[in-house]
Design an enzyme around this catalytic site. Structure first.
Site, PDB file in Angstrom:
ATOM      1  N   HIS A  51      46.278  43.101  53.015  1.00  0.00           N
ATOM      2  CA  HIS A  51      46.617  44.256  52.481  1.00  0.00           C
ATOM      3  C   HIS A  51      45.004  45.164  51.803  1.00  0.00           C
ATOM      4  O   HIS A  51      44.271  44.567  52.080  1.00  0.00           O
ATOM      5  CB  HIS A  51      46.841  43.685  51.041  1.00  0.00           C
ATOM      6  CG  HIS A  51      46.014  42.457  50.060  1.00  0.00           C
ATOM      7  ND1 HIS A  51      45.590  43.139  49.588  1.00  0.00           N
ATOM      8  CD2 HIS A  51      46.331  41.551  49.823  1.00  0.00           C
ATOM      9  CE1 HIS A  51      44.969  42.141  48.736  1.00  0.00           C
ATOM     10  NE2 HIS A  51      45.669  40.941  48.410  1.00  0.00           N
ATOM     11  N   HIS A  60      41.990  43.215  50.061  1.00  0.00           N
ATOM     12  CA  HIS A  60      40.708  42.590  50.705  1.00  0.00           C
ATOM     13  C   HIS A  60      39.884  44.306  51.900  1.00  0.00           C
ATOM     14  O   HIS A  60      39.005  44.010  52.288  1.00  0.00           O
ATOM     15  CB  HIS A  60      41.009  42.497  52.179  1.00  0.00           C
ATOM     16  CG  HIS A  60      42.969  41.244  51.307  1.00  0.00           C
ATOM     17  ND1 HIS A  60      43.992  40.811  51.858  1.00  0.00           N
ATOM     18  CD2 HIS A  60      42.646  39.649  50.571  1.00  0.00           C
ATOM     19  CE1 HIS A  60      44.772  39.637  51.504  1.00  0.00           C
ATOM     20  NE2 HIS A  60      43.445  39.119  50.893  1.00  0.00           N
ATOM     21  N   CYS A  63      45.886  24.535  40.862  1.00  0.00           N
ATOM     22  CA  CYS A  63      46.578  25.418  41.521  1.00  0.00           C
ATOM     23  C   CYS A  63      46.365  25.602  42.688  1.00  0.00           C
ATOM     24  O   CYS A  63      45.466  26.088  42.408  1.00  0.00           O
ATOM     25  CB  CYS A  63      46.111  26.288  40.516  1.00  0.00           C
ATOM     26  SG  CYS A  63      47.340  28.333  41.962  1.00  0.00           S
ATOM     27  N   CYS A 112      45.146  29.072  43.505  1.00  0.00           N
ATOM     28  CA  CYS A 112      43.698  29.778  43.445  1.00  0.00           C
ATOM     29  C   CYS A 112      43.208  28.738  44.638  1.00  0.00           C
ATOM     30  O   CYS A 112      42.335  28.575  44.695  1.00  0.00           O
ATOM     31  CB  CYS A 112      43.054  29.618  42.391  1.00  0.00           C
ATOM     32  SG  CYS A 112      43.878  30.346  40.881  1.00  0.00           S
ATOM     33  N   CYS A 158      49.142  28.794  35.789  1.00  0.00           N
ATOM     34  CA  CYS A 158      48.331  29.361  36.660  1.00  0.00           C
ATOM     35  C   CYS A 158      48.315  31.327  35.474  1.00  0.00           C
ATOM     36  O   CYS A 158      49.070  31.507  36.477  1.00  0.00           O
ATOM     37  CB  CYS A 158      48.173  29.292  37.681  1.00  0.00           C
ATOM     38  SG  CYS A 158      46.824  30.378  38.696  1.00  0.00           S
ATOM     39  N   HIS A 197      48.279  33.353  39.379  1.00  0.00           N
ATOM     40  CA  HIS A 197      48.982  33.381  40.332  1.00  0.00           C
ATOM     41  C   HIS A 197      50.890  32.543  40.523  1.00  0.00           C
ATOM     42  O   HIS A 197      51.988  32.995  40.627  1.00  0.00           O
ATOM     43  CB  HIS A 197      49.199  31.897  41.190  1.00  0.00           C
ATOM     44  CG  HIS A 197      48.513  32.129  42.700  1.00  0.00           C
ATOM     45  ND1 HIS A 197      46.813  31.776  41.792  1.00  0.00           N
ATOM     46  CD2 HIS A 197      47.788  32.488  43.389  1.00  0.00           C
ATOM     47  CE1 HIS A 197      46.029  32.223  42.484  1.00  0.00           C
ATOM     48  NE2 HIS A 197      46.315  32.805  43.583  1.00  0.00           N
ATOM     49  N   LYS A 256      50.178  44.398  39.471  1.00  0.00           N
ATOM     50  CA  LYS A 256      49.582  44.208  40.629  1.00  0.00           C
ATOM     51  C   LYS A 256      50.231  43.273  41.641  1.00  0.00           C
ATOM     52  O   LYS A 256      52.185  43.807  41.445  1.00  0.00           O
ATOM     53  CB  LYS A 256      50.070  41.843  39.569  1.00  0.00           C
ATOM     54  CG  LYS A 256      48.599  41.595  39.724  1.00  0.00           C
ATOM     55  CD  LYS A 256      48.651  39.520  39.661  1.00  0.00           C
ATOM     56  CE  LYS A 256      47.843  39.089  40.313  1.00  0.00           C
ATOM     57  NZ  LYS A 256      47.479  38.028  40.334  1.00  0.00           N
ATOM     58  N   LYS A 270      54.335  40.613  46.312  1.00  0.00           N
ATOM     59  CA  LYS A 270      55.850  40.697  47.575  1.00  0.00           C
ATOM     60  C   LYS A 270      56.787  41.176  47.101  1.00  0.00           C
ATOM     61  O   LYS A 270      57.405  41.910  47.316  1.00  0.00           O
ATOM     62  CB  LYS A 270      56.153  39.757  48.329  1.00  0.00           C
ATOM     63  CG  LYS A 270      55.037  39.916  49.484  1.00  0.00           C
ATOM     64  CD  LYS A 270      55.470  38.452  50.680  1.00  0.00           C
ATOM     65  CE  LYS A 270      54.451  38.737  51.801  1.00  0.00           C
ATOM     66  NZ  LYS A 270      54.535  37.561  52.380  1.00  0.00           N
TER      67      LYS A 270
HETATM   68  N1  MSP Z   1      39.058  32.499  50.874  1.00  0.00           N
HETATM   69  C1  MSP Z   1      39.095  32.662  49.324  1.00  0.00           C
HETATM   70  C2  MSP Z   1      37.111  33.072  49.533  1.00  0.00           C
HETATM   71  C3  MSP Z   1      36.409  32.723  49.935  1.00  0.00           C
HETATM   72  S1  MSP Z   1      35.282  33.003  50.237  1.00  0.00           S
HETATM   73  C4  MSP Z   1      34.124  31.544  50.249  1.00  0.00           C
HETATM   74  C5  MSP Z   1      39.858  33.996  49.303  1.00  0.00           C
HETATM   75  N2  MSP Z   1      41.480  35.013  49.940  1.00  0.00           N
HETATM   76  S2  MSP Z   1      41.361  35.923  49.395  1.00  0.00           S
HETATM   77  O1  MSP Z   1      42.297  36.268  50.830  1.00  0.00           O
HETATM   78  O2  MSP Z   1      42.546  34.892  48.588  1.00  0.00           O
HETATM   79  O3  MSP Z   1      40.610  36.728  48.629  1.00  0.00           O
HETATM   80  C6  MSP Z   1      40.189  37.303  47.562  1.00  0.00           C
HETATM   81  C7  MSP Z   1      39.161  38.533  47.753  1.00  0.00           C
HETATM   82  O4  MSP Z   1      40.536  39.593  48.048  1.00  0.00           O
HETATM   83  C8  MSP Z   1      38.530  38.791  46.103  1.00  0.00           C
HETATM   84  O5  MSP Z   1      37.884  38.503  45.622  1.00  0.00           O
HETATM   85  C9  MSP Z   1      38.545  40.499  46.855  1.00  0.00           C
HETATM   86  O6  MSP Z   1      37.847  40.604  47.053  1.00  0.00           O
HETATM   87  C10 MSP Z   1      39.767  40.751  47.420  1.00  0.00           C
HETATM   88  N3  MSP Z   1      40.946  41.308  47.054  1.00  0.00           N
HETATM   89  C11 MSP Z   1      42.322  40.302  47.072  1.00  0.00           C
HETATM   90  N4  MSP Z   1      42.896  41.009  45.996  1.00  0.00           N
HETATM   91  C12 MSP Z   1      42.468  42.366  44.599  1.00  0.00           C
HETATM   92  C13 MSP Z   1      42.891  43.198  44.599  1.00  0.00           C
HETATM   93  N5  MSP Z   1      43.683  43.157  44.363  1.00  0.00           N
HETATM   94  N6  MSP Z   1      41.635  43.787  44.075  1.00  0.00           N
HETATM   95  C14 MSP Z   1      40.477  44.205  44.357  1.00  0.00           C
HETATM   96  N7  MSP Z   1      40.366  43.716  44.989  1.00  0.00           N
HETATM   97  C15 MSP Z   1      41.125  42.426  45.911  1.00  0.00           C
HETATM   98  O7  MSP Z   1      39.854  33.571  47.523  1.00  0.00           O
END
Ligand code: MSP
Length: 492
Positions: free
Chosen positions: A19, A22, A127, A130, A144, A147, A305, A308
């Site tokens: 999304h 990422h 959790c 997380c 949490c 989540h 936030k 879905k």
């Molecule tokens: N798999 C773990 C990370 C392991 S790194 C060794 C994880 N994955 S995640 O898919 O949840 O990705 C989290 C990251 O995605 C956040 O730290 C950020 O970089 C990005 N984002 C996810 N949602 C976000 C927003 N709503 N806004 C900005 N960035 C965000 O955590």
């Protein structure tokens, strides 16, 4: 020797499709990678997917497919999204890659052999959202807060990492900026956290999670998904989990040529684990710490936030479909001050697209190109050859300096504002002097040449953000005879 630049994004969980959150991190990393390549630095840009653990296992079970097959599907979606967005990563690491799996086992074996991992027991909360162990004070009303899930109660024998052993050393390294955490309020948060709560040893294995990498000396356990995931930053360079045979000062063979990361990007949700567990693992492995952890802001969609159930998740392909690749990249990077949380949404994107791109950059480029073509002018603009490995990025030294400073400080929105200021100045010159009303070609040329040079200079510096548009403008404006082209940004 050219400077080295190593940039990483988190490896993203494959429990869901990519999304805009990422996408934000990945585009930002791409902007930095492209900029450092333009400066002639030797650059490595790593991204990938995080595929093991309880969360993925549960999700695959719900979908009634094998975890590996499920991970293959979603990981491919991340790859496709990045391809579509013109992301220039040097490697896409999957934590299910056999080479990664083997290296993680080697690394944990090293830590076990030196006594940093011992058999213990974890009794407490976990959790699954997380994939983190929680204490009561991490919860809000028993849930949490990230989540909105009630954590599970765990009581398990597990191999435990001696995180507490590294507490004082880490605190010192963070305080004296040997490990830089930016923005500085994030550093303070981590310092306060370590000082107030201290670092407790952390469970590094799970008995009840089958979908993970087996602990090499005890196959009844799988490796805690975060321990596995962090090591991607090393294995993504080709590291095999045994320490570099050559000292790092001599170039560090064993895939560690780029080590340590110049910048690791993420949002606040995963800073704490990166600043503590991950860095302590590096200390345990005897490797230099990351240089900078940069925490960018968190996106909310229209104040909420993304989720879905609210139906407000924005996917990267929707963005690209509506605005095109480069415009999507621009909209993300200019959406908020980098490092601060920001509110985004379709209406805001539409407005910004029309104001900055359709009516801004696009309109200026086409006005100027039309006038130059109509008057058959030859302008001879300067500043775009390649010199050595570095790309020459224009002739406006003042602009380059200010832009460079912004980029060094992760101020992407500010870097873009500098360029847009140049474009607005150019618009003003045109509105003031009205060259379309003049007959005398020389007079027209006198007005248009500096304006066109401004456009070319801005286009050169726009490359990290909008690689294709930048190249189009450079081609158009560095041609002997500038010709009008297709509109860059059709109005929405
Ligand atoms: N798999 C773990 C990370 C392991 S790194 C060794 C994880 N994955 S995640 O898919 O949840 O990705 C989290 C990251 O995605 C956040 O730290 C950020 O970089 C990005 N984002 C996810 N949602 C976000 C927003 N709503 N806004 C900005 N960035 C965000 O955590």
């Amino acid at each position: 020797m050219p400077k080295k630049f190593y940039i990483t994004t988190p490896v993203y969980y494959v429990n869901d499709v990519p999304h805009i959150g990422h996408t934000y991190t990945t585009v930002a990393a791409d902007v930095l990678a492209r900029w450092h390549r333009a400066l002639g630095e030797e650059t490595f840009f790593l991204t990938g997917t995080d595929e093991h653990g309880a969360k993925i296992e549960t999700k695959a079970r719900e979908m009634k497919i094998a975890p590996r097959k499920y991970a293959d599907e979603i990981s491919t979606k991340f790859k496709q999204a990045w391809r579509e967005l013109n992301i220039s990563h040097d490697n896409f690491l999957r934590t299910t890659d056999p080479a990664h799996v083997k290296a993680v086992q080697n690394a944990l074996q090293q830590m076990y052999d030196k006594g940093d991992i011992y058999l213990g027991k974890y009794e407490g909360l976990y959790c699954r959202g997380c994939e983190q162990y929680k204490s009561e004070r991490d919860l809000a009303d028993g849930l949490c807060p990230d989540h909105l899930l009630a954590p599970e109660k765990m009581s398990e024998e597990c191999y435990t990492f001696r995180l507490s052993k590294y507490q004082d050393k880490l605190l010192k390294l963070i305080k004296n900026n040997k490990l830089k955490i930016l923005p500085v309020n994030r550093k303070n948060e981590i310092v306060n956290f370590i000082e107030d709560q201290g670092l407790e040893d952390v469970s590094f294995s799970r008995k009840n999670v089958g979908w993970g990498i087996p602990i090499p000396w005890d196959k009844a356990h799988t490796i805690y998904v975060w321990a596995d995931a962090f090591l991607n930053y090393l294995t993504g360079l080709g590291w095999d989990g045994t320490n570099a045979p050559t000292p790092l000062s001599k170039g560090g063979a064993g895939g560690l040529k780029f080590w340590p990361p110049t910048a690791q990007l993420m949002s606040k949700d995963i800073l704490r684990v990166h600043a503590t567990i991950w860095q302590a693992m590096l200390l345990s492995l005897g490797l230099p710490l990351s240089r900078t952890l940069f925490v960018h802001g968190y996106f909310l969609v229209d104040g909420q936030k993304m989720s879905k159930s609210l139906g407000n998740v924005i996917a990267p392909d929707e963005l690209v479909k509506k605005y095109g690749v480069d415009a999507s990249r621009y909209l993300l990077m200019s959406a908020t001050v980098f490092g601060r949380d920001g509110d985004i949404g379709w209406k805001k994107f539409d407005e910004k697209y029309n104001a900055d791109l359709a009516n801004g950059l696009g309109n200026l480029v086409s006005r100027v190109a039309n006038l130059v073509e109509k008057n058959k002018l030859e302008l001879k603009l300067s500043g775009f050859a390649r010199s050595g490995v570095a790309r020459k990025i224009g002739s406006d030294k003042k602009l380059i300096k200010a832009y460079r400073e912004s980029m060094e400080n992760f101020k992407f929105d500010q870097a873009l504002k500098l360029l847009w200021q140049k474009l607005r100045d150019s618009d003003e010159i045109l509105s003031d002097k009205k060259p379309w009303k003049l007959e005398d070609k020389k007079a027209v040329k006198k007005i248009l040449a500096p304006v066109a040079q401004n456009i070319l200079n801005a286009a050169g510096l726009l490359e990290p953000f909008m690689p294709e548009v930048s190249q189009k403008i450079i081609n158009q404006f560095s041609a002997k005879q500038i010709a009008k082209g297709e509109p860059l940004f059709p109005r929405i």
